[in-house]
Design a protein around this motif. Structure first.
Motif, PDB file in Angstrom:
ATOM      1  N   PHE A   1       0.857  -1.181   0.000  1.00  0.00           N
ATOM      2  CA  PHE A   1       0.000   0.000   0.000  1.00  0.00           C
ATOM      3  C   PHE A   1       0.898   1.237   0.000  1.00  0.00           C
ATOM      4  CE2 PHE A   1      -2.439  -3.302   2.070  1.00  0.00           C
ATOM      5  CZ  PHE A   1      -3.693  -3.184   1.501  1.00  0.00           C
ATOM      6  N   GLY A   2       0.752   2.078  -0.986  1.00  0.00           N
ATOM      7  CA  GLY A   2       1.530   3.307  -1.048  1.00  0.00           C
ATOM      8  C   GLY A   2       0.656   4.531  -0.893  1.00  0.00           C
ATOM      9  N   TYR A   3       1.240   5.577  -0.323  1.00  0.00           N
ATOM     10  CA  TYR A   3       0.500   6.828  -0.162  1.00  0.00           C
ATOM     11  C   TYR A   3       1.467   7.990  -0.285  1.00  0.00           C
ATOM     12  CZ  TYR A   3      -2.214  10.603   1.982  1.00  0.00           C
ATOM     13  OH  TYR A   3      -2.846  11.791   2.224  1.00  0.00           O
ATOM     14  N   LYS A   4       1.181   8.878  -1.223  1.00  0.00           N
ATOM     15  CA  LYS A   4       1.946  10.101  -1.371  1.00  0.00           C
ATOM     16  C   LYS A   4       1.109  11.242  -0.795  1.00  0.00           C
ATOM     17  CE  LYS A   4       4.429  13.080  -4.557  1.00  0.00           C
ATOM     18  NZ  LYS A   4       4.839  13.365  -5.948  1.00  0.00           N
ATOM     19  N   ALA A   5       1.455  11.620   0.435  1.00  0.00           N
ATOM     20  CA  ALA A   5       0.672  12.655   1.101  1.00  0.00           C
ATOM     21  C   ALA A   5       0.863  14.003   0.426  1.00  0.00           C
ATOM     22  CB  ALA A   5       1.063  12.732   2.576  1.00  0.00           C
ATOM     23  N   ASN A   6       2.127  14.308   0.091  1.00  0.00           N
ATOM     24  CA  ASN A   6       2.476  15.548  -0.592  1.00  0.00           C
ATOM     25  C   ASN A   6       3.914  15.385  -1.084  1.00  0.00           C
ATOM     26  OD1 ASN A   6       4.152  16.120   1.748  1.00  0.00           O
ATOM     27  ND2 ASN A   6       2.254  16.775   2.769  1.00  0.00           N
ATOM     28  N   ASP A   7       4.511  16.484  -1.512  1.00  0.00           N
ATOM     29  CA  ASP A   7       5.873  16.401  -2.047  1.00  0.00           C
ATOM     30  C   ASP A   7       6.905  16.073  -0.979  1.00  0.00           C
ATOM     31  OD1 ASP A   7       4.982  16.945  -4.568  1.00  0.00           O
ATOM     32  OD2 ASP A   7       5.342  19.105  -4.445  1.00  0.00           O
ATOM     33  N   LYS A   8       6.528  16.179   0.280  1.00  0.00           N
ATOM     34  CA  LYS A   8       7.487  15.935   1.355  1.00  0.00           C
ATOM     35  C   LYS A   8       7.383  14.544   1.961  1.00  0.00           C
ATOM     36  CE  LYS A   8       8.291  20.676   3.005  1.00  0.00           C
ATOM     37  NZ  LYS A   8       9.762  20.593   2.833  1.00  0.00           N
ATOM     38  N   HIS A   9       6.230  13.929   1.892  1.00  0.00           N
ATOM     39  CA  HIS A   9       6.012  12.680   2.624  1.00  0.00           C
ATOM     40  C   HIS A   9       5.543  11.563   1.692  1.00  0.00           C
ATOM     41  CE1 HIS A   9       6.412  14.681   6.537  1.00  0.00           C
ATOM     42  NE2 HIS A   9       5.692  15.670   6.017  1.00  0.00           N
ATOM     43  N   LEU A  10       6.297  10.479   1.701  1.00  0.00           N
ATOM     44  CA  LEU A  10       5.937   9.268   0.982  1.00  0.00           C
ATOM     45  C   LEU A  10       5.874   8.111   1.984  1.00  0.00           C
ATOM     46  CD1 LEU A  10       8.281   9.484  -2.143  1.00  0.00           C
ATOM     47  CD2 LEU A  10       5.837   9.998  -2.067  1.00  0.00           C
ATOM     48  N   PHE A  11       4.806   7.317   1.888  1.00  0.00           N
ATOM     49  CA  PHE A  11       4.625   6.196   2.804  1.00  0.00           C
ATOM     50  C   PHE A  11       4.381   4.915   2.005  1.00  0.00           C
ATOM     51  CE2 PHE A  11       3.042  10.017   4.895  1.00  0.00           C
ATOM     52  CZ  PHE A  11       3.711   9.986   6.112  1.00  0.00           C
ATOM     53  N   ASN A  12       4.847   3.805   2.552  1.00  0.00           N
ATOM     54  CA  ASN A  12       4.562   2.520   1.932  1.00  0.00           C
ATOM     55  C   ASN A  12       4.517   1.440   2.996  1.00  0.00           C
ATOM     56  OD1 ASN A  12       4.439   1.251  -0.979  1.00  0.00           O
ATOM     57  ND2 ASN A  12       5.546  -0.190   0.296  1.00  0.00           N
ATOM     58  N   PHE A  13       3.472   0.631   2.954  1.00  0.00           N
ATOM     59  CA  PHE A  13       3.353  -0.522   3.835  1.00  0.00           C
ATOM     60  C   PHE A  13       3.380  -1.777   2.979  1.00  0.00           C
ATOM     61  CE2 PHE A  13       0.727  -3.757   5.967  1.00  0.00           C
ATOM     62  CZ  PHE A  13       1.494  -3.926   7.113  1.00  0.00           C
ATOM     63  N   LEU A  14       4.232  -2.736   3.338  1.00  0.00           N
ATOM     64  CA  LEU A  14       4.472  -3.903   2.501  1.00  0.00           C
ATOM     65  C   LEU A  14       4.400  -5.167   3.336  1.00  0.00           C
ATOM     66  CD1 LEU A  14       7.271  -4.209  -0.155  1.00  0.00           C
ATOM     67  CD2 LEU A  14       7.127  -5.920   1.642  1.00  0.00           C
ATOM     68  N   VAL A  15       3.739  -6.200   2.812  1.00  0.00           N
ATOM     69  CA  VAL A  15       3.687  -7.522   3.433  1.00  0.00           C
ATOM     70  C   VAL A  15       4.119  -8.542   2.390  1.00  0.00           C
ATOM     71  CG1 VAL A  15       2.254  -9.275   4.533  1.00  0.00           C
ATOM     72  CG2 VAL A  15       1.818  -6.860   4.979  1.00  0.00           C
ATOM     73  N   PHE A  16       5.015  -9.431   2.807  1.00  0.00           N
ATOM     74  CA  PHE A  16       5.564 -10.412   1.876  1.00  0.00           C
ATOM     75  C   PHE A  16       5.782 -11.716   2.614  1.00  0.00           C
ATOM     76  CE2 PHE A  16       9.843 -12.045   0.358  1.00  0.00           C
ATOM     77  CZ  PHE A  16       9.318 -12.786  -0.703  1.00  0.00           C
TER      78      PHE A  16
END
Length: 866
Positions: free
Chosen positions: A302-317
């Motif tokens: 799951f990825g989320y680009k909140a704005n130009d300053k914050h990038l988030f990613n949650f990964l399950v493998f």
């Protein structure tokens, strides 16, 4: 050997000499706005068919027959750029560095993996000895091979084949086994915290999710508070794809191998969210008899680009799997029963049953946050966790029976078990199959702050925190006709000291990776051992680098503290089950510099010193709570230097190294003809590894790419060792001081040569082949007079055909490994010399235990991208 080296260099010179000057050359580098390279960017001549892509360093070489025109540079998620060019015939044109800006509206690339935490060499301008494996190569050549096989065409790497079963490969870097090579998954350390080992069966889905692999030999560029002796392998997985689409792939291969994979990406939606998912199912009979396997791989991001300053990613493998295993055995048995012989299985009333099965499920989850504080400051953090459940099966009890061809006679065992009084057996008169359970929970955080103070000076600082809880016990998997199994109590050797009268085990638990998550036997339903261990780790690290156009220098340092404690519910009473807590501090420091002596010519040198804490399994004596007084920090000193050459036609690297390693502890296992294991533990091992490595890639013609490598080492022991031998039930058999000085270090081939080529026949159709020669390979035994295995050559080949449609593509791929069906020994675990009258195989005493490598194997894949 000398003739092989001469032939290798002669062939290399002939290939490079075929450079075609009929094609003009355009070179350059493609970066993003931060200056980081963009590997895989498309570079094409506008309104023409000439095209190429950038390598892992963002560089490209484009061949064209045009003297003028326009080059279009594009990369998913970035705005394309068009550059005019005019070439003087016969003179290569360098376009310099081309910077692509991130697309402001429609992002289409792969994103969000904690870039500041992942220690790729490109993050540091001072070079290290490094090789890169692209996503394209992983996808095409992996097929039904294990993940370490994708690294076998790089210098300094030796991969012992998967003769033991799916997921049982072993990998060596500069002669150091995988317990002493750091493996990183998106910046997360994944070596086992107890012993440093890598169990590739737990990571069988890696070939499906890896975007790239970078092998850093020796000191490497890792900023973490960890010491990698052989090197560091950085595995960067896919994250949330920002372009909508998906794929479906099917692979079939030798020995009934079947694998089906499907994936889909939503793309980055207008709300800033995106989801990527993948699922794989595989199964196969295994190359050797009795090595069946089956598993699944799943990936969700799951990825989320909140704005130009914050990038988030949650990964399950995760990759739940089971596979039946083959162990090393005397070469004489292979000569009698065939090279695919395996005596770990039999039949029970006509149905196949294996005594040795590995089953495991190790989900991994991580949360990445990239915070762009300003154009000069960045913070990257990854929180991660993994939960391992599973183990391996084996015999419990000494009443094993075998058939005339040495397979396990389960029918006879079943009848003998049922004939016992009340069907209750014990270790001396019965036989059952047990699970050796190895569960764990692992939590950690890595955070790195980067500050670019000036155009020339930058530094990093960060933390590395981990905590690990392991739980180990044995339970019954199959009673084979028994009603129960008697376990002795307190006061009896091998008995459970917390049960005065002992107990009878009556419950059995399936060797299944899914049910392992819910299996929770009571303490009086376990056999042989039952203990927990807690390992906690805290480290800080930092790096500073100064770099100009021609000169760069760096220094790195790390401090760490590691604590250990164990709880043994078997060998000790309730009041004494907790051990003393052991705490060890460690550190490392390394630095280096590079200088561009002329355009395309760079020299560098690095040095480092590690004081590395011992592994948990080496701290406590005899698998108990007693602390080993001989265990102390390992001391590693690394020196290396290198030369890099880059021009339009050829890229070449030469590296030399010298690594000394003192106070090392090693443990090796041997399985006898009856399947009983013994373990040799060596303390105070001192090793000296020196060598030279070379690697090159060349573009002799528009349709032809050539690469070659060589590594030539001298790895030996440098002092005496303290050796202890244990049986499979962890009982001490013997202990002694052994002279091993100047003995050869085994496991990895000390001399390796390789040459490969890719030829593009027509648009979409290409063929490729790789040849490797292995020499100076010794047994995995710490001894003065080691046994050298016969040298051997392997050739792999493949064909790729790709059809491109408007928005979709269809690709077919055939791989044939060991094309000429070479017969070779890939590993020996004993070092018995040739004596008078001894039977030999290619000069090796056939009483030695070992593995033959796999013969010719193949796989065919079809992949549809949409």
């Amino acid at each position: 050997m000398k003739q092989r080296i001469k032939s290798f260099f002669l062939f290399t010179m002939l290939l490079v000499a075929t450079l075609s000057f009929a094609q003009e050359r355009i070179t350059g580098t493609v970066n993003d706005a931060t200056g980081a390279p963009l590997p895989g960017a498309s570079v094409a001549v506008k309104n023409g068919s000439d095209a190429t892509s950038t390598d892992a360093n963002g560089t490209f070489t484009l061949s064209t027959s045009k003297l003028s025109g326009q080059v279009v540079i594009s990369f998913l998620g970035y705005n394309s750029q068009t550059v005019d060019f005019t070439i003087t015939a016969g003179t290569p044109l360098n376009l310099g560095t081309i910077t692509l800006a991130e697309a402001s509206q429609e992002l289409e690339g792969v994103v969000i993996v904690g870039k500041g935490v992942i220690d790729l060499a490109q993050d540091r301008r001072t070079p290290v000895a490094v090789s890169n494996i692209s996503r394209k190569e992983i996808q095409e050549k992996a097929g039904n091979q294990e993940f370490p096989e994708v690294m076998k065409n790089t210098p300094g790497i030796y991969v012992a084949s998967q003769a033991g079963g799916y997921g049982d490969s072993k990998m060596y870097v500069r002669g150091f086994d995988q317990t002493n090579t750091a493996f990183m998954l998106n910046g997360q350390p994944i070596n086992g915290m107890e012993d440093g080992n890598m169990y590739w069966s737990n990571w069988s889905g890696m070939t499906d999710v890896a975007n790239s692999v970078q092998v850093q030999r020796g000191l490497g560029s890792s900023k973490l508070a960890m010491s990698s002796v052989g090197g560091t392998v950085n595995i960067v997985t896919k994250a949330t794809d920002l372009k909508q689409g998906g794929f479906a792939q099917s692979i079939i291969g030798n020995n009934n191998f079947v694998k089906t994979t499907a994936g889909y990406n939503t793309g980055l939606m207008q709300n800033g969210f995106g989801v990527s998912a993948m699922l794989t199912k595989w199964s196969g009979d295994g190359y050797n008899r009795g090595t069946y396997g089956e598993g699944y791989n799943y990936f969700l991001s799951f990825g989320y680009k909140a704005n130009d300053k914050h990038l988030f990613n949650f990964l399950v493998f995760g990759a739940p799997q089971w596979h039946d295993q083959n162990f090393t055995k005397p070469l004489s048995q292979y000569m009698q029963y065939g090279r695919k012989y395996n005596n770990n299985y039999g039949f029970l009333w006509g149905d196949y049953l294996s005594e040795r099965r590995n089953y495991y499920h190790k989900p991994v989850a991580n949360f990445n946050w990239d915070y762009t504080i300003s154009d000069k400051m960045n913070l990257s953090t990854v929180l991660y966790a993994s939960w391992g459940r599973g183990g391996g099966t084996g015999n419990w009890g000494n009443a094993r029976k075998r058939t005339d061809d040495e397979h396990i006679d389960f029918n006879a065992i079943y009848k003998a078990n049922q004939a016992l009084t009340d069907g209750i057996g014990n270790v001396s008169n019965a036989y059952a199959i047990r699970n050796s359970v190895n569960n764990h929970a692992w939590y950690g955080v890595v955070s790195n702050f980067n500050h670019k103070i000036t155009d020339n000076f930058s530094y990093n600082a960060g933390i590395d925190l981990r905590t690990y809880k392991g739980t180990h016990y044995r339970e019954i998997s199959n009673f084979l006709g028994l009603s129960g199994f008697q376990v002795p109590g307190a006061g009896v050797k091998g008995g459970n000291q917390q049960y005065p009268d002992g107990f009878v085990v009556t419950e059995q638990y399936s060797a299944n990776p899914w049910s392992a998550f819910v299996n929770k036997p009571a303490n009086n339903q376990k056999v042989n051992y039952d203990y927990d261990e807690r390992i906690s780790y805290a480290g800080i690290f930092g790096q500073a680098e100064y770099a100009t156009d021609d000169f760069s220098a760096f220094v790195q340092g790390a401090l760490s503290n590691q604590s250990h404690v164990r709880w043994d519910r078997w060998q000790y009473t309730k009041e004494n089950e907790k051990s003393a807590k052991v705490t060890n501090a460690g550190y490392n420091i390394k630095g280096g510099a590079s200088y561009n002596i002329a355009e395309g010519h760079t020299v560098f040198a690095n040095a480092g010193f590690y004081s590395r804490q011992p592994y948990h399994d080496n701290i406590y004596l005899n698998f108990g709570n007693q602390v080993n007084p001989l265990t102390k920090n390992e001391k590693i000193t690394g020196l290396e230097a290198g030369y890099r050459f880059r021009n339009t036609y050829v890229d070449a690297d030469v590296n030399v190294y010298r690594t000394t390693w003192k106070n090392r502890v090693t443990t090796t296992s041997t399985t006898d003809a009856d399947g009983n294991e013994t373990f040799d533990n060596n303390s105070g091992v001192s090793q000296l590894h020196t060598g030279v490595e070379l690697e090159f890639t060349a573009h002799p013609a528009k349709q032809l790419d050539v690469r070659g490598f060589g590594s030539f080492g001298d790895w030996k022991y440098d002092d005496n060792v303290y050796k202890r031998k244990f049986d499979q039930n962890q009982n001490l058999i013997s202990e002694e001081i052994v002279d091993v000085k100047d003995g050869k270090v085994g496991g990895g081939a000390q001399s390796v040569l390789g040459l490969g080529a890719v030829y593009k026949i027509t648009k979409g159709l290409s063929i490729d082949a790789d040849w490797r020669n292995y020499d100076k390979l010794y047994a995995t035994v710490v001894t003065k007079n080691n046994v050298e295995l016969p040298s051997y050559d392997l050739v792999d080949a493949g064909v790729t055909y790709r059809l491109n449609f408007k928005d979709n593509s269809l690709q077919f791929r055939v791989n044939v490994n060991n094309v000429f069906d070479e017969v070779y020994i890939t590993e020996l675990t004993t070092a018995n010399p040739v004596t008078d009258g001894a039977t030999t195989y290619k000069g090796i005493n056939v009483t030695n235990n070992g593995f033959f490598g796999n013969g010719r194997t193949w796989n065919f894949s079809m992949r549809y991208n949409f």
